[in-house]
Design a protein around this motif. Structure first.
Motif, mmCIF file in Angstrom:
data_model
loop_
_atom_site.group_PDB
_atom_site.id
_atom_site.type_symbol
_atom_site.label_atom_id
_atom_site.label_comp_id
_atom_site.label_asym_id
_atom_site.label_seq_id
_atom_site.Cartn_x
_atom_site.Cartn_y
_atom_site.Cartn_z
ATOM 1 N N VAL A 101 0.953 -1.156 0.200
ATOM 2 C CA VAL A 101 0.156 -0.083 0.058
ATOM 3 C C VAL A 101 0.838 1.361 -0.041
ATOM 4 O O VAL A 101 0.675 2.175 -0.888
ATOM 5 C CB VAL A 101 -0.961 -0.011 1.017
ATOM 6 C CG1 VAL A 101 -1.730 1.418 1.468
ATOM 7 C CG2 VAL A 101 -2.090 -1.252 1.166
ATOM 8 N N LEU A 102 1.860 1.360 1.008
ATOM 9 C CA LEU A 102 2.717 2.406 0.985
ATOM 10 C C LEU A 102 3.610 2.676 -0.280
ATOM 11 O O LEU A 102 3.441 3.705 -0.996
ATOM 12 C CB LEU A 102 3.877 2.174 2.179
ATOM 13 C CG LEU A 102 3.171 2.516 3.772
ATOM 14 C CD1 LEU A 102 4.382 2.133 4.544
ATOM 15 C CD2 LEU A 102 2.334 3.395 3.729
ATOM 16 N N GLY A 103 4.002 1.475 -0.962
ATOM 17 C CA GLY A 103 4.702 1.819 -2.019
ATOM 18 C C GLY A 103 4.146 2.264 -3.342
ATOM 19 O O GLY A 103 4.601 3.036 -3.859
ATOM 20 N N ASP A 104 2.799 1.635 -3.431
ATOM 21 C CA ASP A 104 2.231 2.065 -4.642
ATOM 22 C C ASP A 104 1.335 3.548 -4.352
ATOM 23 O O ASP A 104 1.621 4.296 -5.317
ATOM 24 C CB ASP A 104 0.794 0.895 -4.855
ATOM 25 C CG ASP A 104 1.098 -0.310 -5.168
ATOM 26 O OD1 ASP A 104 2.750 -0.539 -5.587
ATOM 27 O OD2 ASP A 104 0.576 -1.162 -5.282
ATOM 28 N N ARG A 105 0.676 3.721 -3.123
ATOM 29 C CA ARG A 105 0.154 5.146 -3.128
ATOM 30 C C ARG A 105 1.108 6.050 -2.634
ATOM 31 O O ARG A 105 0.745 7.407 -3.450
ATOM 32 C CB ARG A 105 -0.804 4.832 -1.727
ATOM 33 C CG ARG A 105 -1.414 6.185 -1.252
ATOM 34 C CD ARG A 105 -2.163 7.049 -2.188
ATOM 35 N NE ARG A 105 -2.698 8.241 -1.595
ATOM 36 C CZ ARG A 105 -1.879 9.300 -1.678
ATOM 37 N NH1 ARG A 105 -0.766 9.320 -2.249
ATOM 38 N NH2 ARG A 105 -2.309 10.568 -1.085
#
Length: 531
Positions: A391-395
């Protein structure tokens, strides 16, 4: 004979120093160079020359704290340049040594050992990472890239934390002093780099993480016009935003760049907390506070980061990119496949349990949390920790970087990459349920060595490193990473499709073009989730 000749040259140089060197004389014995500010003696290694601790601006101390950097003084004699200057004031929160030193505006110059014979070398000014609060130019060991890439690399210090980004309603330049330092280093390059064999008309500005973010800011800064000719950004840019908890637990939602009014308001709070209550004299009052007291002040530690609304950054760099208001230079930029794993593994208490993951999604995305959980389910990723890392990497990282690439590509030539070697050597131990993968800034080790982290690469990884070095060198030299024997790297185009990105990985076909970066990281989905 060699020793006697070396002693003769040293004695001759000392004689010239004592009695004055004619202005027209050229002094470059390899180890000693003449610059517009004076003579420098560096050190020579097998493949490079290194000159360290060169002052590029006057010390920002005393009354000069929170003022634009002034020019550094010239010196007489031969200045020793075999040791780095002091790192700027910082604590050990990022794993770097503590420093309370404000006299820190020094840079380092690394060149190939053999000076150029026919034409000057291209120059890379590399801004260190460290979240705007830590690091130094001397932590960046760039010898491999300078030698193999036939370039000169300059690694400057710049003010950090409260000393860089403090603001107050009465203070001109609020929130921008660290950026002013970086531009002072670029102006130094323009006037000094020819002495080292560099071309002041062929300068690339680059960096990773916070270094990439500030490099991007200069792309939109009117005071940086003409100071560089290409831009290189790794795992960072102008367009980054995040929801609550977007980088560390409890972090409020926000963006890299802070409005000047918010910067100034935080500065007022610091002044009041330190007993400097009179607005007219608050800044001068704070200038009397010892550096170590500010460094460990809780209010100072909570100050926002770089501000806009000043001479260096009149407008939000992210908005400037969207509006097309930036210097038209070629750009090489990219992210890693698994940007968020570094933050989930290092900055979050372990383990990240399923309950904590679901609670965090609610804190971060409110009513949209069920949609995020459905897209990033624990079952799909095998652990709550890896789901949250993704989630952190994508968003936070890849999709915001993609937004910036699209804004840039409307007006200038862009080469985009994704570093995808999931076997990249980890810089620390990662939890078993969050494998390191191609974590944030993991590609840096394939180009340069960072203090405290010089991993042993496998043969396949060394081949990838060689390819990347040639690509980066080609871009620094001439604005394109394409060259004889290299994988074809098409330009990233927008709004034309498909959007071509170069995937950098090991193995047969490991370096190849992809056009599904947005799909791979669910960027269309994230565009429907309010920030």
């Amino acid at each position: 004979m060699r020793h006697r000749l070396g002693g003769f040259l040293t004695a001759a140089l000392l004689t010239l120093t004592c009695f004055g060197v004619p202005a027209s004389a050229t002094v470059d014995t390899g180890q000693v160079v003449r610059t517009p500010s004076g003579l420098l003696r560096g050190s020579i290694a097998e493949r490079t020359r290194l000159f360290q601790g060169i002052p590029f601006a006057a010390p920002p101390v005393g009354a000069a704290r929170w003022r634009p950097p002034d020019a550094a003084d010239r010196w007489t004699g031969i200045r020793d340049a075999t040791k780095p200057g002091a790192r700027c004031a910082q604590d050990a929160g990022q794993g770097t040594p503590v420093s309370t030193e404000e006299d820190c505006l020094y840079l380092n110059v690394t060149t190939p050992r053999t000076p150029p014979r026919h034409r000057p070398l291209p120059v890379l000014v590399w801004l260190h990472s460290g979240g705007f609060i830590s690091g130094s130019g001397a932590d960046q060991h760039v010898e491999r890239l300078a030698a193999a890439g036939r370039m000169i690399i300059v690694t400057p210090n710049y003010r950090l934390g409260v000393f860089a980004y403090f603001g107050h309603p009465t203070l001109a330049g609020s929130g921008g002093f660290g950026l002013q330092d970086q531009q002072a280093a670029l102006r130094w390059v323009r006037t000094h780099i020819a002495a080292f064999g560099g071309d002041p008309g062929n300068v690339t500005l680059g960096g990773s993480s916070a270094g990439a973010m500030t490099a991007c800011a200069h792309l939109t800064s009117p005071t940086a016009a003409g100071l560089f000719h290409r831009l290189l950004m790794q795992s960072g840019g102008c367009s980054q935003t995040w929801p609550a908890n977007g980088i560390y637990p409890g972090q409020p939602p926000g963006a890299t760049w802070i409005p000047s009014a918010e910067v100034a308001s935080a500065g007022v709070s610091l002044a009041v907390a330190r007993g400097c209550r009179d607005p007219a004299s608050a800044v001068d009052c704070l200038r009397q506070v010892p550096a170590k007291d500010l460094l460990y002040d809780e209010v100072a530690s909570a100050l926002p980061g770089p501000g806009y609304g000043n001479d260096v950054l009149p407008v939000d760099p992210a908005q400037a990119l969207r509006d097309g208001r930036f210097h038209r230079v070629p750009v090489l930029t990219g992210t890693t496949r698994d940007e968020g794993r570094h933050f989930a593994a290092v900055l979050w208490p372990q383990p990240i349990t399923p309950q904590r993951y679901q609670e965090t999604l609610v804190e971060s995305f409110g009513d949209h949390a069920p949609r995020v959980l459905a897209r990033y389910s624990i079952e799909a990723f095998g652990s709550a920790g890896l789901a949250w890392a993704t989630v952190l990497g994508d968003r936070v990282w890849t999709c915001t970087a993609l937004s910036g690439m699209r804004s840039l590509a409307r007006h200038t030539r862009v080469y985009a990459y994704e570093f995808a070697d999931r076997a990249a050597p980890p810089f620390t131990e990662f939890p078993a349920d969050i494998p390191s993968g191609a974590y944030h800034t993991s590609e840096v080790a394939y180009l340069i060595d960072v203090e405290g982290f010089r991993p042993e690469l496998s043969p396949e990884q060394r081949r990838l490193a060689t390819t990347m070095t040639r690509q980066w060198a080609g871009f620094v030299a001439g604005g394109t990473p394409n060259g004889h024997g290299l994988p074809q790297w098409p330009a990233f185009t927008f709004p034309a499709t498909p959007e071509k990105t170069l995937s950098l990985d090991t193995g047969p076909g490991g370096v190849h073009t992809v056009d599904d970066l947005a799909q791979r990281h669910n960027c269309a989905f994230w565009s429907t989730i309010p920030a």
